[in-house]
Design a protein around this motif. Structure first.
Motif, PDB file in Angstrom:
ATOM      1  N   UNK A  52      -6.798 -28.384 -10.691  1.00  0.00           N
ATOM      2  CA  UNK A  52      -5.385 -28.098 -10.942  1.00  0.00           C
ATOM      3  C   UNK A  52      -4.617 -28.163  -9.625  1.00  0.00           C
ATOM      4  N   UNK A  53      -3.739 -29.151  -9.506  1.00  0.00           N
ATOM      5  CA  UNK A  53      -2.945 -29.325  -8.289  1.00  0.00           C
ATOM      6  C   UNK A  53      -1.562 -28.676  -8.395  1.00  0.00           C
ATOM      7  N   UNK A  54      -1.290 -28.017  -9.519  1.00  0.00           N
ATOM      8  CA  UNK A  54      -0.042 -27.264  -9.679  1.00  0.00           C
ATOM      9  C   UNK A  54      -0.198 -25.868  -9.086  1.00  0.00           C
ATOM     10  N   UNK A  55       0.911 -25.306  -8.626  1.00  0.00           N
ATOM     11  CA  UNK A  55       0.943 -23.918  -8.162  1.00  0.00           C
ATOM     12  C   UNK A  55       2.279 -23.305  -8.556  1.00  0.00           C
ATOM     13  N   UNK A  56       2.283 -21.998  -8.742  1.00  0.00           N
ATOM     14  CA  UNK A  56       3.542 -21.294  -8.977  1.00  0.00           C
ATOM     15  C   UNK A  56       3.514 -19.979  -8.219  1.00  0.00           C
ATOM     16  N   UNK A  57       4.680 -19.422  -7.994  1.00  0.00           N
ATOM     17  CA  UNK A  57       4.769 -18.132  -7.327  1.00  0.00           C
ATOM     18  C   UNK A  57       6.154 -17.546  -7.511  1.00  0.00           C
ATOM     19  N   UNK A  58       6.264 -16.249  -7.344  1.00  0.00           N
ATOM     20  CA  UNK A  58       7.580 -15.611  -7.423  1.00  0.00           C
ATOM     21  C   UNK A  58       7.525 -14.226  -6.797  1.00  0.00           C
ATOM     22  N   UNK A  59       8.685 -13.729  -6.432  1.00  0.00           N
ATOM     23  CA  UNK A  59       8.873 -12.362  -5.970  1.00  0.00           C
ATOM     24  C   UNK A  59      10.038 -11.816  -6.780  1.00  0.00           C
ATOM     25  N   UNK A  60       9.729 -11.040  -7.802  1.00  0.00           N
ATOM     26  CA  UNK A  60      10.763 -10.568  -8.725  1.00  0.00           C
ATOM     27  C   UNK A  60      11.788  -9.696  -8.010  1.00  0.00           C
TER      28      UNK A  60
ATOM     29  N   UNK B 181      -1.438 -28.690  -0.767  1.00  0.00           N
ATOM     30  CA  UNK B 181      -0.006 -28.920  -0.568  1.00  0.00           C
ATOM     31  C   UNK B 181       0.838 -28.005  -1.438  1.00  0.00           C
ATOM     32  N   UNK B 182       0.509 -27.929  -2.718  1.00  0.00           N
ATOM     33  CA  UNK B 182       1.328 -27.111  -3.615  1.00  0.00           C
ATOM     34  C   UNK B 182       1.176 -25.627  -3.304  1.00  0.00           C
ATOM     35  N   UNK B 183      -0.050 -25.194  -3.035  1.00  0.00           N
ATOM     36  CA  UNK B 183      -0.279 -23.794  -2.714  1.00  0.00           C
ATOM     37  C   UNK B 183       0.395 -23.375  -1.425  1.00  0.00           C
TER      38      UNK B 183
ATOM     39  N   UNK C   2      -0.620 -33.013   9.342  1.00  0.00           N
ATOM     40  CA  UNK C   2      -0.752 -33.673  10.640  1.00  0.00           C
ATOM     41  C   UNK C   2      -1.945 -33.138  11.428  1.00  0.00           C
ATOM     42  N   UNK C   3      -2.278 -31.865  11.216  1.00  0.00           N
ATOM     43  CA  UNK C   3      -3.377 -31.246  11.957  1.00  0.00           C
ATOM     44  C   UNK C   3      -4.748 -31.555  11.370  1.00  0.00           C
ATOM     45  N   UNK C   4      -4.779 -32.018  10.124  1.00  0.00           N
ATOM     46  CA  UNK C   4      -6.050 -32.220   9.438  1.00  0.00           C
ATOM     47  C   UNK C   4      -6.082 -33.614   8.815  1.00  0.00           C
ATOM     48  N   UNK C   5      -6.952 -34.472   9.330  1.00  0.00           N
ATOM     49  CA  UNK C   5      -7.019 -35.861   8.865  1.00  0.00           C
ATOM     50  C   UNK C   5      -7.333 -35.957   7.374  1.00  0.00           C
ATOM     51  N   UNK C   6      -8.120 -35.018   6.853  1.00  0.00           N
ATOM     52  CA  UNK C   6      -8.490 -35.061   5.436  1.00  0.00           C
ATOM     53  C   UNK C   6      -7.294 -34.760   4.529  1.00  0.00           C
ATOM     54  N   UNK C   7      -6.263 -34.138   5.091  1.00  0.00           N
ATOM     55  CA  UNK C   7      -5.086 -33.779   4.297  1.00  0.00           C
ATOM     56  C   UNK C   7      -3.916 -34.725   4.549  1.00  0.00           C
ATOM     57  N   UNK C   8      -4.110 -35.718   5.408  1.00  0.00           N
ATOM     58  CA  UNK C   8      -3.034 -36.628   5.784  1.00  0.00           C
ATOM     59  C   UNK C   8      -2.461 -37.320   4.551  1.00  0.00           C
ATOM     60  N   UNK C   9      -1.142 -37.311   4.429  1.00  0.00           N
ATOM     61  CA  UNK C   9      -0.485 -37.969   3.304  1.00  0.00           C
ATOM     62  C   UNK C   9      -0.273 -37.089   2.095  1.00  0.00           C
ATOM     63  N   UNK C  10      -0.757 -35.860   2.137  1.00  0.00           N
ATOM     64  CA  UNK C  10      -0.570 -34.976   0.982  1.00  0.00           C
ATOM     65  C   UNK C  10       0.900 -34.573   0.863  1.00  0.00           C
ATOM     66  N   UNK C  11       1.291 -34.174  -0.328  1.00  0.00           N
ATOM     67  CA  UNK C  11       2.656 -33.725  -0.566  1.00  0.00           C
ATOM     68  C   UNK C  11       2.741 -32.997  -1.886  1.00  0.00           C
ATOM     69  N   UNK C  12       3.921 -32.560  -2.226  1.00  0.00           N
ATOM     70  CA  UNK C  12       4.098 -31.835  -3.480  1.00  0.00           C
ATOM     71  C   UNK C  12       5.555 -31.905  -3.926  1.00  0.00           C
ATOM     72  N   UNK C  13       5.764 -31.885  -5.222  1.00  0.00           N
ATOM     73  CA  UNK C  13       7.113 -31.659  -5.735  1.00  0.00           C
ATOM     74  C   UNK C  13       7.409 -30.168  -5.605  1.00  0.00           C
ATOM     75  N   UNK C  14       8.659 -29.804  -5.777  1.00  0.00           N
ATOM     76  CA  UNK C  14       9.034 -28.387  -5.726  1.00  0.00           C
ATOM     77  C   UNK C  14      10.296 -28.178  -6.545  1.00  0.00           C
ATOM     78  N   UNK C  15      10.275 -27.186  -7.415  1.00  0.00           N
ATOM     79  CA  UNK C  15      11.495 -26.742  -8.089  1.00  0.00           C
ATOM     80  C   UNK C  15      11.532 -25.222  -7.992  1.00  0.00           C
TER      81      UNK C  15
END
Length: 240
Positions: free
Chosen positions: A24-32, A52-54, A94-107
């Protein structure tokens, strides 16, 4: 002079891996208490999408909540929080070659009294339900949406296109990003839905309204939305 009564907020959130994915590459969070809410849909090889999402969710919520003590306007706080989330994801890649190019949408959405602000990057969406009518608030930053907007593609062609996941703006893929910010006024009984495209591939605004209005509570509504996507194959993760 009478003052408007403060609105009581209720929130529920669920995420599901869907029918085809193994992670699961989705993440959610909130501070009520701070009135901040966010959904992210990650992308990248191996576990990079999850990272990326987390990372984006944690960075945005903590930055927004931390800035509360400074008393800055909420629209500025939301904008800066999205930019901060982008920086955190970008620098980590940028600091981790294995994560290079990762990204996420955000709403994301934040609430101040009876005012709501919504910010988005990518194709995760915000929908607003009032008086039985549901409307999409955000505009997708995607190739398909741009083709429809300029008249190169109609809605039917867009729905059948194999390029559904091609987004034109994302968190963490570049050093800077420009989010869209929307504002509105709240009334008692309003419902705001933040969701990843794992749902919106299978349910339009009318279907979302029907499911929300027929649910006994918000948790049941989230589950009904997820179940709708899964009944139709849910090739992606689903979060609401």
């Amino acid at each position: 002079m009478e003052c408007e009564a403060a609105l009581k907020l209720d929130v529920a959130a669920l995420t599901d891996v869907g029918c085809k994915r193994t992670n699961n590459e989705d993440s959610f969070g909130y501070d009520l208490a701070a009135g901040i809410f966010v959904v992210c849909d990650g992308m990248g090889g191996m576990a990079a999408g999850e990272v990326a999402s987390g990372t984006a969710v944690k960075a945005l919520v903590e930055y927004f909540s931390g800035e509360a003590v400074l008393g800055s306007p909420r629209d500025e706080r939301l904008y800066r929080s999205i930019l901060h989330a982008n920086r955190e994801v970008y620098l980590l890649a940028q600091r981790n070659a294995e994560l290079r190019g990762m990204g996420t949408t955000l709403v994301s959405a934040c609430v101040e009294g009876r005012r709501i602000l919504i910010g988005n990057v990518g194709d995760s969406r915000a929908y607003f339900l009032r008086g039985g009518v549901c409307a999409q608030i955000t505009r997708d930053h995607s190739f398909i949406a741009e083709q429809v907007l300029n008249g190169s593609m109609n809605a039917a062609e867009a729905g059948a296109s194999p390029l559904q996941s091609l987004i034109t703006r994302a968190i963490g893929t570049a050093e800077s990003v420009e989010p869209d910010i929307f504002t509105g006024a709240l009334e008692p009984g309003d419902i705001l839905l933040l969701t990843s495209d794992g749902l919106t591939r299978y349910a339009d605004a009318k279907a979302i309204a029907t499911l929300l209005l027929s649910s006994a509570n918000l948790t049941e509504a989230c589950q009904a939305l997820i179940d709708t996507a899964k009944r139709q194959g849910a090739v992606d993760n689903v979060t609401c």
